[in-house]
Design a protein around this motif. Structure first.
Motif, mmCIF file in Angstrom:
data_model
loop_
_atom_site.group_PDB
_atom_site.id
_atom_site.type_symbol
_atom_site.label_atom_id
_atom_site.label_comp_id
_atom_site.label_asym_id
_atom_site.label_seq_id
_atom_site.Cartn_x
_atom_site.Cartn_y
_atom_site.Cartn_z
ATOM 1 N N GLU A 1 15.059 132.418 -11.159
ATOM 2 C CA GLU A 1 13.215 132.863 -10.634
ATOM 3 C C GLU A 1 12.662 133.265 -11.500
ATOM 4 O OE1 GLU A 1 16.466 133.950 -9.719
ATOM 5 O OE2 GLU A 1 15.579 133.148 -7.378
ATOM 6 N N LEU A 2 13.456 134.130 -13.033
ATOM 7 C CA LEU A 2 12.382 134.631 -13.550
ATOM 8 C C LEU A 2 11.753 133.307 -15.074
ATOM 9 C CD1 LEU A 2 10.720 137.226 -15.630
ATOM 10 C CD2 LEU A 2 13.050 137.918 -16.382
ATOM 11 N N ALA A 3 13.065 132.452 -14.853
ATOM 12 C CA ALA A 3 12.756 131.508 -15.747
ATOM 13 C C ALA A 3 11.409 130.294 -14.989
ATOM 14 C CB ALA A 3 14.235 131.394 -16.292
ATOM 15 N N ASP A 4 11.971 130.205 -14.269
ATOM 16 C CA ASP A 4 10.748 129.477 -12.970
ATOM 17 C C ASP A 4 9.360 130.515 -13.319
ATOM 18 O OD1 ASP A 4 12.624 127.739 -12.689
ATOM 19 O OD2 ASP A 4 12.413 128.504 -10.194
ATOM 20 N N ALA A 5 9.497 131.827 -13.453
ATOM 21 C CA ALA A 5 8.087 132.446 -13.913
ATOM 22 C C ALA A 5 7.224 131.882 -14.948
ATOM 23 C CB ALA A 5 8.226 133.995 -13.444
ATOM 24 N N LEU A 6 8.576 132.123 -15.732
ATOM 25 C CA LEU A 6 8.203 132.323 -17.491
ATOM 26 C C LEU A 6 7.616 130.634 -17.228
ATOM 27 C CD1 LEU A 6 9.072 133.503 -19.984
ATOM 28 C CD2 LEU A 6 10.545 132.341 -20.323
ATOM 29 N N LEU A 7 7.990 129.754 -16.495
ATOM 30 C CA LEU A 7 7.746 128.227 -17.540
ATOM 31 C C LEU A 7 5.896 127.817 -16.154
ATOM 32 C CD1 LEU A 7 7.677 125.726 -18.748
ATOM 33 C CD2 LEU A 7 8.831 125.098 -16.516
ATOM 34 N N ASP A 8 5.760 129.098 -15.841
ATOM 35 C CA ASP A 8 4.530 129.525 -15.019
ATOM 36 C C ASP A 8 3.940 129.721 -15.969
ATOM 37 O OD1 ASP A 8 5.482 128.015 -12.532
ATOM 38 O OD2 ASP A 8 5.563 129.768 -11.437
ATOM 39 N N VAL A 9 3.930 131.112 -16.436
ATOM 40 C CA VAL A 9 3.472 131.402 -17.492
ATOM 41 C C VAL A 9 3.162 130.898 -18.737
ATOM 42 C CG1 VAL A 9 3.204 133.115 -19.200
ATOM 43 C CG2 VAL A 9 3.969 133.697 -16.984
ATOM 44 N N VAL B 1 11.997 138.476 -5.985
ATOM 45 C CA VAL B 1 13.619 138.872 -6.549
ATOM 46 C C VAL B 1 14.203 137.833 -6.457
ATOM 47 C CG1 VAL B 1 12.282 140.788 -6.362
ATOM 48 C CG2 VAL B 1 14.430 140.050 -4.260
ATOM 49 N N GLU B 2 15.040 138.617 -7.332
ATOM 50 C CA GLU B 2 16.897 137.421 -7.532
ATOM 51 C C GLU B 2 17.236 137.334 -5.774
ATOM 52 O OE1 GLU B 2 16.047 139.263 -9.949
ATOM 53 O OE2 GLU B 2 15.496 137.560 -11.403
ATOM 54 N N ALA B 3 18.047 136.753 -5.478
ATOM 55 C CA ALA B 3 19.042 136.560 -4.123
ATOM 56 C C ALA B 3 20.463 136.642 -5.017
ATOM 57 C CB ALA B 3 19.426 135.041 -4.012
ATOM 58 N N LYS C 1 15.572 140.061 -18.096
ATOM 59 C CA LYS C 1 16.899 139.411 -17.174
ATOM 60 C C LYS C 1 16.279 138.646 -16.572
ATOM 61 C CE LYS C 1 19.436 138.408 -21.136
ATOM 62 N NZ LYS C 1 19.304 137.357 -22.219
ATOM 63 N N GLY C 2 15.980 139.883 -15.377
ATOM 64 C CA GLY C 2 15.865 139.530 -14.217
ATOM 65 C C GLY C 2 15.005 140.439 -13.777
ATOM 66 N N ILE C 3 14.581 139.945 -12.566
ATOM 67 C CA ILE C 3 12.624 140.967 -12.292
ATOM 68 C C ILE C 3 14.168 141.941 -10.686
ATOM 69 C CG2 ILE C 3 11.391 140.764 -10.337
ATOM 70 C CD1 ILE C 3 11.862 137.720 -10.770
ATOM 71 N N ALA C 4 14.088 141.800 -10.462
ATOM 72 C CA ALA C 4 15.094 142.991 -9.377
ATOM 73 C C ALA C 4 15.517 144.100 -10.301
ATOM 74 C CB ALA C 4 16.628 142.327 -8.534
ATOM 75 N N ARG C 5 17.107 143.635 -11.469
ATOM 76 C CA ARG C 5 16.928 144.493 -12.345
ATOM 77 C C ARG C 5 16.021 145.379 -13.158
ATOM 78 N NH1 ARG C 5 19.164 143.080 -17.722
ATOM 79 N NH2 ARG C 5 21.091 143.895 -17.802
ATOM 80 N N LEU C 6 14.974 144.400 -13.667
ATOM 81 C CA LEU C 6 13.393 145.303 -13.763
ATOM 82 C C LEU C 6 13.433 146.771 -13.172
ATOM 83 C CD1 LEU C 6 12.125 145.907 -17.164
ATOM 84 C CD2 LEU C 6 10.836 144.149 -15.909
ATOM 85 N N LEU C 7 13.102 145.975 -11.916
ATOM 86 C CA LEU C 7 12.433 146.812 -11.290
ATOM 87 C C LEU C 7 13.409 147.845 -10.797
ATOM 88 C CD1 LEU C 7 10.946 144.750 -8.696
ATOM 89 C CD2 LEU C 7 9.537 145.657 -10.192
ATOM 90 N N GLN C 8 15.027 147.489 -11.380
ATOM 91 C CA GLN C 8 15.535 148.746 -10.170
ATOM 92 C C GLN C 8 16.107 149.305 -11.259
ATOM 93 O OE1 GLN C 8 19.662 147.706 -9.668
ATOM 94 N NE2 GLN C 8 20.029 149.323 -8.528
ATOM 95 N N GLU D 1 7.931 136.526 -21.124
ATOM 96 C CA GLU D 1 8.815 136.798 -20.112
ATOM 97 C C GLU D 1 8.265 138.118 -19.468
ATOM 98 O OE1 GLU D 1 13.051 137.470 -21.035
ATOM 99 O OE2 GLU D 1 13.274 135.740 -22.105
ATOM 100 N N VAL D 2 7.802 138.936 -20.410
ATOM 101 C CA VAL D 2 7.876 140.701 -19.335
ATOM 102 C C VAL D 2 6.415 140.073 -18.809
ATOM 103 C CG1 VAL D 2 5.721 142.848 -20.170
ATOM 104 C CG2 VAL D 2 8.309 142.197 -21.614
ATOM 105 N N ALA D 3 5.308 139.090 -19.179
ATOM 106 C CA ALA D 3 4.514 138.880 -18.763
ATOM 107 C C ALA D 3 4.966 138.063 -17.478
ATOM 108 C CB ALA D 3 3.235 137.781 -18.977
ATOM 109 N N ALA D 4 5.824 137.065 -17.490
ATOM 110 C CA ALA D 4 6.163 136.051 -16.063
ATOM 111 C C ALA D 4 7.250 137.556 -15.039
ATOM 112 C CB ALA D 4 7.553 135.437 -16.561
ATOM 113 N N ALA D 5 8.367 138.479 -15.671
ATOM 114 C CA ALA D 5 8.402 139.507 -14.456
ATOM 115 C C ALA D 5 7.414 140.237 -13.961
ATOM 116 C CB ALA D 5 8.896 140.635 -15.613
#
Lengths: 830, 223
Positions: A558-566, A386-388, A339-346, A373-377
Motif C-alpha cells: 500500500e505504501l509502495a503504491d502511494a509512493l509511486l503516486d507521489v 491502511v494495510e490488510a 514501512k507501513g501506514i498502519a504501523r506508522l499510525l500505531q 515515503e513520508v509524503a506518501a504515508a
C-alpha cells in the motif's frame, strides 16, 4: 441491560472516576450478554480493555449468591505479548476489585513457575491471562480438558498482530479445541485498524460465529511530519543520512519531556542510542535502549522508568509498538522508512496523551527517498488507506504440531478432530490427502509406503492417537510455538548478570577481545561457553553493531503504491516552468520540495520513473555489470521479479547474477556483460508461465531451503535451542538446511518440502501480487537507459549488495573456481 | 551415487605422499589405507527415536561412498578418526542393517576406529567383532591418527573433530565448502558423514586450506 445490577455498578464506578461510558463499550457489553462474537476495533488508550473485560464481569455480578470456586477459568484473556501480560493482569484484577467482584485474575506464560501452574490446576483462577503458546501448552496436558471446559469467554487482545502469522493459525486451532470443550464459548477480539476487519472478525469467530464489528470512534488527529536536512547533497541517497540528522533530533528531544524514538532494526537502535549519549553525556541516566534482544528484566526496568516519567528518551524497536500506554510520552520519532501506514499510525498513537492534542509522529529519514515515503504515508493516511493482514491457510507444519500437542494431552480420534480442524478458517479447505499425510507424518514419519524406522512420536492406542512415550511428550512441550529464534546465544557479564541475546553467527565472527556495541554499551568478548557468551566492558571504542535477523521488513505494498503516486504526481523537472508546483501542495508536502535536486539529477543522468513506462538502467562499474529495474512494487515483489528475470536470462545463456532488491526496484549484478535490450527485458518480465518459472528459479536460488527454517522448527524436525537445557539436547541439534537436503533426497514427496515452496511463492514472493505486477508491467514500454554513473535510484540498491543473494545456472564448480581465482588475484595483489 | 571422475589432489604431509579426495577422504596409498573423520553414524536414528521425523537412508549412502573409494583405490584398511557414532546407538537402528551388509561385502577389510568424543556417549561397546577400537589413537607410518587435533607424540597428526569448512566469498558469490585444514604439525580432515554440519575455520598464517567441491579438491588462498 443497563437496568442490571452489574451494569449499574459499572456506571457508578465510571462516574466515581470521572469517566463516561463510551457507546462502543456499552455495545460490546450488550453483544457479550447476547452471546454474540465481536471484534472491537479501537485504538490504544480508548478503553478497549474495559470494553472486553466488563462484559463477563457484569455477567458475574448479576449472578445471584456468592462467587463460587470455579472448576476452571471462566475468562481466558490471550495476549500476544508476554511482556505485557503482568501489567494487563493487574489492570483486570483492579477493575474487578473496584467493582466488588471477588475474582482472582492470574497469569500463565512461559515464565510462570511450575509450582504456580500446579496450584492453578488444583485451585483455578476465575480469569487467566495467557499467550497463544501457553494456551497450546495447556492443551498438551491430559487433565486440562475439564479445566478448560469452564471457559465461557475468550478475549483475544491485539488480534491484528496475530492474524497473518502462524501464531494466529496456532490460536485458531486452540480456539476450535476450546469451542469443542466448551460449547457456547463467546469470543471477543480487540484489533487496531486494518483494511480487512470483517475477514479478521470471521477468522476469529470461527464458522458458526456471525461476529459483530464494534468500532470505537478515533477522536484523535494524527499528524505526520518530518525532520528534514536543510539540503540534499549529492549522495546520501542510501543508508547514511540518518545520523546526519542527529543535531535536529537532539533539538526535538530537548523540547519534549519524554520521547519514544522508534527505529526499524535493533542495530539501528544501538547506533542511535550511542550517538545520542555520546552527544549528550549528561543524559546518560535518562536515555535508554529497548529492543527484543535485551534481557527481559532490563526492559521491564525501562518500562517502569517510562511510566514514572524518569526518562528523557527511549530508543526502541517494534518491542514498544504494542501494549499499555505510557502516559508520559509526549513525542514520537520514527527513524528510517515508516514501512507501513498502519504501523506508522500505531506508533504515532503512542504520543496521544494530552487531551485534545493531535498525536504527532516526526519522521527522520535515513536516506533521501525516505522523504518521499513520508509524503506518501501522509497522503495514504489522509485517504484512510491502511494495510490488510491476510490470514494464512493450510500450514501443515502448524497442524502437525497441534496434532502432537493434543496427542500428548488427552489424545484424539481422527474423524472428530478432522471436523474440528476444518471448522477453522485456516484449514477449511484442507484436503483429505493433506490430512492423511499430516497424520502419517506424526505417526509414521511421512513416507507414503513405509514407516520411518523407530519413529513413534504419536501412536494409535485404544482408538485414540496418543504420544506413547512421556519423554517425547515432555520434549514436545518445550517446543510448542511458532516463533523461530534459533542460533542465539545468551550474553552475560563475566561477573554475572544477563545482558540479553545475540545471534550466534555474529559471535562466531568475533575473537576474544573483540569489542562491539550491545544494549548501548561497548562490550568486549571474553569467552564463549556452551550457549553463553561472556563479556566485560570494553576499554576500547568500537562501532561494530550486531545484526539481528528479521530486521528487514518490506515496505507495505500500500505504501509502495502511494509512493509511486507521489513520484508520478511530481513534474519531471523543476527547470520546466510549465510544471511549477502549486504552492499549496508544496507546503503540505515539504519533503518533495527538498527532493527536487535529486529528481533533477535522476532526470539528467537517466529518467524519472513513471506510471507510463518501466525504467531500467544498465551500467558497468569496477564491481561488474549492473542492470537496475524500478517497478516500485515493494521489496517482496521485487525479490520475486529479480529471481524470475535472473533465471530467465541465465536460461538463455549460463550466467551468475548477484541479486539485490529494495522497495523501489531490483538489481542484477554479473561479472560478465549482461547482453539485453529493452525487448529482451520485456520478454523476461512476461507473465506467462510465471509459477513454473518461479518454481524453477526458486529451486535454483535455494530460497525454499532457507524458508524451511520455520517449517522444520514448527513441525518438529529440528529442536529449538533451549537455554539452560542445551546439554540434554545437544546431540539432537541439526540445521534446518540439512534436514531439508535429507528430505529432498530420501523422502522427496514430503509435503513439508512442498509447503516450503508454497510459502516462498505466496508469502515471500507474493505470487498473486507478482502476477498483478507483471500484467501491469506488460502494458508499459521498457525504457532501458545507460546512465554515466550510479543514479540516485540505483545507489541504494548498489549499497544493498552486501545483503544480496546469488542466482545461477552456471555449473556450481565453475562459480567456485572463479571465486578461488578471484581470491588468488586478491591475495597476489596484497 | 552418480558416476563421475573425481580429481584428487596429491600432497606431501609429514614426509608421506597422500591423496586428498573430494569425497572428503584422505588416501594413504603406501599403507593401502582410507582415512576419514567424523562419520556420525546413527544420527538420524537418534533423531527418530526422539520424535524428529528424519527419513532413513543416509547411513547406507555413506557406506556406499566408502565402498566406492575402497574399490577404486584397492584399499585394505579403513581408518576412522573418531565420532564413528553420533550418539549411543540402539540395536534396532537402521544403521546396523546397513553396516552388516557393508561388512559382509568387505570381509577382509580392517576397520580401525579412533574413539571420538561422540563415541564415548555409549558407542564404544558396539561392533567389537567388526571394528578395532583405539581409545587414544594409533600410528600409521609417519602419522599419528587421533580424533582431536593438536601436536602429536608419534608423528604428524591427522585428526578430525572440528568439521572444518571455509566460506568463499568473491565477486558477490558465496560458497561454503568442507576443507582439509593443513597446519605445521597436524592436519584436520573434513567430516565425512553426510549428516554432519560444518564449522568455519580461522586459518593462521602459514596454514593451508584444501576445499572439496563435488568433483575436485582446490587449494584455497589463505589471507
Amino acid at each position: 441491560m443497563s437496568g442490571s445490577n452489574g451494569a449499574s455498578r459499572v456506571e457508578r464506578w465510571f462516574a466515581s472516576r470521572g469517566w463516561s461510558v463510551h457507546p462502543f463499550q456499552r455495545e460490546t457489553w450488550a453483544l457479550h450478554a447476547a452471546g454474540r462474537a465481536a471484534l472491537v476495533n479501537a485504538p490504544t488508550g480508548s478503553g478497549k480493555t474495559l470494553a472486553a473485560w466488563l462484559g463477563p464481569v457484569i455477567e458475574a455480578l448479576d449472578e445471584p449468591g456468592p462467587v463460587a470456586a470455579p472448576t476452571g477459568p471462566r475468562v481466558l484473556w490471550i495476549t500476544p505479548l508476554r511482556a505485557l501480560a503482568a501489567d494487563l493482569r493487574g489492570h483486570l484484577q483492579s477493575a474487578a476489585d473496584a467493582l466488588g467482584l471477588a475474582w482472582r485474575v492470574e497469569l500463565r506464560t512461559g515464565d510462570t513457575a511450575s509450582s504456580v501452574r500446579a496450584r492453578q490446576r488444583a485451585k483455578p483462577p476465575h480469569a487467566l491471562v495467557t499467550t497463544p503458546e501457553s494456551l497450546s501448552v495447556l492443551l498438551s496436558y491430559a487433565e486440562s480438558g475439564p479445566w478448560l471446559a469452564a471457559v465461557r469467554t475468550v478475549v483475544v487482545d491485539e488480534w491484528h498482530e496475530l492474524l497473518g502469522s502462524k501464531r494466529g493459525v496456532q490460536l485458531e486451532l486452540a480456539l476450535a479445541r476450546l469451542r469443542a470443550l466448551s460449547p457456547g464459548l463467546r469470543t471477543l477480539g480487540l484489533s487496531a485498524t486494518i483494511a480487512n476487519l470483517a475477514e479478521a472478525a470471521r477468522v476469529l469467530a470461527g464458522p458458526a460465529g456471525d461476529p459483530a464489528i464494534v468500532r470505537a470512534p478515533d477522536p484523535r488527529d494524527t499528524r505526520i511530519d518530518s525532520i528534514r536536512p536543510s539540503t540534499i547533497e549529492r549522495f546520501p541517497w542510501a543508508g547514511h543520512l540518518g545520523l546526519r540528522l542527529l543535531a535536529p533530533v537532539l533539538e526535538s528531544l530537548e523540547a519534549a519531556a519524554t520521547t519514544l524514538l522508534f527505529t526499524n532494526t535493533r542495530s539501528q537502535a544501538e547506533t542511535w542510542y550511542r550517538a545520542i549519549v555520546d552527544a549528550r553525556p549528561e543524559w546518560l541516566d535518562r536515555v535508554a535502549i529497548h529492543h527484543g534482544s535485551i534481557a527481559r528484566d532490563v526492559r521491564a526496568r525501562i518500562e517502569d522508568g517510562l511510566r514514572a516519567g524518569a526518562l528523557k528518551c527511549v530508543v526502541c524497536t517494534s518491542s514498544l509498538d504494542l501494549g499499555v500506554d505510557f502516559a508520559t510520552v509526549e513525542q514520537v520519532l520514527q527513524v528510517g522508512s515508516p514501512k507501513g501506514i498502519a504501523r506508522l499510525l500505531q506508533r504515532a498513537g503512542r504520543s496521544q496523551h494530552r487531551p485534545g492534542a493531535a498525536s504527532r509522529v516526526l519522521c527522520v529519514p535515513t536516506h533521501a527517498l525516505e522523504l518521499a515515503e513520508v509524503a506518501a504515508a501522509r497522503r495514504a493516511a489522509l485517504d484512510g488507506r491502511v494495510e490488510a493482514r491476510r490470514p494464512l491457510v493450510r500450514c501443515l507444519d502448524v497442524l502437525a504440531q497441534h496434532l502432537v500437542t493434543l496427542a500428548a494431552g488427552p489424545g484424539f480420534a481422527a474423524d472428530a478432530l478432522l471436523r474440528e480442524v476444518r471448522g477453522t478458517h485456516a484449514y477449511a479447505t484442507l484436503s483429505d490427502e493433506e490430512w492423511a499425510w499430516t497424520l502419517d507424518f506424526v505417526t509414521r514419519g511421512g513416507q507414503a509406503l513405509s514407516a520411518y524406522p523407530q519413529y513413534r512420536r504419536v501412536a494409535l492406542v485404544d482408538g485414540l492417537y496418543r504420544v506413547p512415550e512421556p519423554r517425547l511428550a515432555r520434549l514436545h512441550r518445550t517446543q510448542i510455538g511458532t516463533i523461530t529464534s534459533d542460533g542465539t546465544l545468551e550474553l552475560r557479564w563475566v561477573g554475572g548478570g544477563s545482558l540479553g541475546t545475540i545471534e550466534e553467527a555474529f559471535v562466531a565472527r568475533q575473537k576474544p577481545g573483540d569489542a562491539f556495541v550491545f544494549a548501548g554499551r561497548v562490550v568486549q568478548l571474553v569467552r564463549v561457553r556452551g550457549m553463553v557468551g561472556y563479556v566485560r566492558l570494553a576499554t576500547k571504542r568500537s562501532r561494530a553493531t550486531p545484526r539481528w535477523s528479521g530486521g528487514r521488513m518490506p515496505l507495505s505494498t500500500e505504501l509502495a503504491d502511494a509512493l509511486l503516486d507521489v513520484l508520478a504526481s511530481r513534474p519531471a523537472s523543476s527547470t520546466d516552468p510549465a510544471s511549477a508546483p502549486d504552492a499549496a501542495v508544496v507546503d503540505a508536502e515539504p519533503e518533495l520540495r527538498l527532493l527536487r535536486p535529486l529528481f533533477d539529477l535522476q532526470a539528467r543522468w537517466s529518467r524519472l520513473p513513471s506510471h507510463r513506462e518501466l525504467l531500467a538502467e544498465r551500467l558497468r562499474t569496477r564491481h561488474g555489470h549492473h542492470l537496475f529495474v524500478y517497478p516500485f512494487a515493494g521489496r517482496a515483489v521485487h525479490e520475486g521479479l529479480a529471481t524470475l528475470v535472473a533465471h530467465r536470462l541465465s536460461r538463455e545463456r549460463p550466467a551468475t547474477f548477484t541479486l539485490s532488491f529494495n522497495d523501489y526496484g531490483f538489481e542484477l549484478l554479473s561479472p560478465e556483460p549482461i547482453g539485453i535490450d529493452a525487448q529482451g527485458l520485456a520478454r523476461a518480465l512476461a507473465p506467462d508461465g510465471l509459477v513454473d518459472a518461479l518454481v524453477a528459479a526458486v529451486n535454483v536460488s535455494e530460497v525454499a531451503r532457507r524458508q524451511f527454517r520455520d517449517i522444520a522448527r514448527i513441525a518438529g524436525l529440528v529442536l529449538q535451542g533451549l537455554p539452560g537445557r542445551a546439554k540434554t539436547t545437544r546431540q539432537l541439534q541439526a540445521s534446518s538446511g540439512l534436514v531439508y537436503d535429507v528430505l529432498v533426497r530420501y523422502d522427496p514427496d514430503n509435503r513439508l518440502v512442498a509447503q516450503a515452496t508454497r510459502e516462498v511463492l505466496e508469502g515471500q514472493l507474493e505470487a498473486a501480487r507478482l502476477r498483478e505486477c507483471l500484467e501491469n508491467l506488460a502494458g508499459r514500454p521498457v525504457a532501458l537507459v545507460e546512465p554515466p554513473r550510479l543514479t540516485p535510484l540505483a545507489f541504494p540498491l548498489w549499497a544493498e549488495a552486501l545483503q544480496s543473494q546469488v542466482v545461477s545456472t552456471e555449473d556450481w564448480e565453475t562459480r567456485v573456481l572463479r571465486m578461488v581465482e578471484t581470491l588468488e588475484r586478491a591475495a597476489g595483489d596484497a | 551415487m552418480p558416476e563421475r571422475t573425481a580429481q584428487v589432489l596429491e600432497l606431501e604431509l609429514g614426509g608421506e605422499r597422500v591423496l586428498l579426495h573430494p569425497e572428503r577422504a584422505l588416501i594413504c596409498a603406501a599403507h593401502r589405507a582410507l582415512v576419514v573423520a567424523d562419520l556420525h553414524f546413527g544420527k538420524d536414528d537418534a533423531f527418530r527415536r526422539s520424535g524428529l521425523a528424519w527419513p532413513a537412508g543416509a547411513a547406507a549412502a555413506d557406506l556406499e561412498r566408502l565402498a566406492a573409494l575402497l574399490r577404486e583405490y584397492a584399499l585394505e584398511r579403513l581408518v576412522v578418526l573418531g565420532d564413528f557414532f553420533h550418539a549411543a546407538p540402539d540395536p534396532a537402528d537402521d544403521f546396523f542393517a546397513a553396516f552388516r551388509a557393508f561388512r559382509a561385502a568387505h570381509p577382509r577389510l580392517a576397520i580401525e576406529v579412533v574413539a571420538g568424543n561422540h563415541d564415548r556417549h555409549g558407542g564404544l561397546g558396539w561392533l567389537a567383532e567388526a571394528v578395532t577400537w583405539h581409545a587414544d589413537g594409533l600410528a600409521l607410518g609417519a602419522f599419528e591418527l587421533r580424533h582431536e587435533p593438536g601436536r602429536g607424540l608419534l608423528g604428524y597428526v591427522l585428526a578430525g573433530h572440528l568439521h572444518p569448512v571455509a566460506v568463499l566469498a568473491a565477486g558477490g558469490d558465496r560458497a561454503r565448502l568442507p576443507v582439509f585444514w593443513v597446519r605445521a604439525d597436524h592436519a584436520v580432515l573434513p567430516s565425512f558423514g553426510s549428516l554432519t554440519g560444518g564449522h568455519p575455520v580461522r586459518p593462521a598464517r602459514g596454514d593451508r586450506l584444501y576445499a572439496c567441491t563435488r568433483s575436485r579438491v582446490l587449494a584455497v588462498p589463505v589471507r
